[in-house]
Design an enzyme around this catalytic site. Structure first.
Site: not given
Lengths: 284, 284
Positions: B152, B229, B262
């Site tokens: 991320s 996600d 995620h």
């Protein structure tokens, strides 16, 4: 109050899913959460055997799911993992959160007899209520084919529950289990408070005492114990259990692991061996 | 203030050790912690190559170490893992903890130019200070042989740091990276606050912009992205990077993973592939 489990989270992992559920437990008198890891399903009607994980002091149903790495081999072996919480929560019993080794997060997988702690019925929750709930709500689980393992206080839970219910579980294993709670500080504090002063009742929740009574143990018991575990000598004392197993002629594989401590890093290192130990007993 | 790292914890895992260190960082002006996973050493004088992991928003140096399961294959491949924290901490800058996506836990691996955030120099910390510190204090690490990956915000960090320092890192990979921060809400908030309004400066920290400038990328870039996600469409937008790589003729393996979110459950599922991707580039 909904006794049927409601899904509160879902995350894909190794082709299967970690799912967290919430339900009202009549036995405990409060809402409880638990996790299931469902392996990827080979067909719509496939049923997975169930491997229960009992966690240690202070844990919730989440520690094992997020830290053990057990899902990798559970996925390839095709065994579902079920991780309950470690005590009732939210009941606001006076003093329930005063210490980390008693009360909330410290159910010791027994049925308390003392009135103040009457909701602490984790033995019945794990052995009776949860399997029934799973059987009624998850057709993809074959709850009659089950095994059990755990860590520390949860290793104590797994061993005692297995020894008293060999009709219900095919195999048992443990990481750094509390094998002789009647003779260690954590155990004595919990047993005195939950059960009162009658030590004959304590022995019903002590693996080292129980092993002498149940001589029909079939499958080898697997235990891993870190030699650098700071609780090894005062609390865990696996050699007491080893002696008792020898006397009772029970097959035990006790592996002392040099350099390992009491953490999930230790568990993650050897988790694959434990899953495979159970997969074999479950005829996978 | 001790700039040399002090060991504050150590846990054996897969034959090696997770060790956490604390040190004073002159670049950031505060104390910082980081983790190293040392694989088991084949000999006393063996040197391990280094694989840096950059974490995402809100993480410390601990999340990757406790949740990714990366140590299993890092142990067998013989690569050390280094996980720094995600921002300076404890400076009490006004507003530093007001939001989860800015300030503490959100350093974005850049060098802030705005006076209020002058301590936010995570780019220099990761690229310069930390490798020097490792080189000077850990003879078992071969810091000149290094690769980098992240998740991320940390995937953004890994990609941008790699693209600007191909002399320092042999390979890069990322899980659900923020590839185009100048065009997404997380990125715009951070870039405006840390760098001010000059958008030419923003582009220096945007992988999609940088890829067009650096046409000498040798190793294939590996990216895994979960299709479920929740940040995929508004924040992450890997297709922007894919297009830019195509235009720039940069080899990219972008794998869209159906059903994955995620979380670290997604990371743990594919971490082995990433470690092996780097092990190959590091000639292991």
């Amino acid at each position: 109050m909904e006794t049927k489990p409601t899904e509160i989270s879902s995350s894909k992992m190794f082709g299967g899913y970690n799912k967290r559920y919430k339900h009202y437990s009549p036995i405990l008198g409060c809402s409880m959460t638990f996790h299931i890891y469902f392996p990827p399903s080979p067909s719509l009607c496939h049923k997975f055997p169930v491997l229960y994980w009992l966690s240690g002091l202070t844990c919730t149903d989440e520690n094992f799911i997020s830290k053990s790495g057990a899902q990798r081999v559970a996925s390839s072996e095709g065994v579902a993992l079920v991780a309950p919480d470690t005590s009732p929560r939210g009941l606001n019993v006076e003093g329930e959160a005063d210490s980390w080794d008693f009360g909330v997060g410290a159910g010791f997988y027994l049925n308390a007899t003392q009135d103040k702690w009457k909701n602490w019925q984790m033995y019945d929750y794990v052995v009776k209520e949860l399997p029934k709930l799973l059987s009624e709500n998850f057709p993809q689980l074959e709850t009659s084919r089950a095994s059990i393992f755990g860590h520390s206080m949860g290793g104590h839970g797994a061993l005692t529950i297995y020894l008293k219910n060999q009709d219900k579980y095919k195999s048992v294993s443990a990481f750094a289990p509390l094998v002789n709670p009647i003779n260690c500080p954590w155990g004595q504090k919990a047993l005195m408070n939950y059960l009162g002063g009658n030590k004959a009742e304590w022995e019903e929740y002590d693996a080292t005492c129980l092993i002498t009574k149940f001589n029909g143990v079939r499958a080898t018991i697997l235990i891993d114990q870190g030699e650098d575990d700071k609780f090894l000598h005062d609390q865990l004392m696996p050699h007491k259990f080893e002696e008792a197993c020898k006397k009772a002629n029970v097959p035990l594989l006790l592996r002392l692991q040099p350099g390992y401590d009491h953490s999930y890093y230790f568990i993650a290192t050897f988790i694959d061996d434990h899953i495979r130990h159970h997969a074999q007993a479950l005829n996978l």
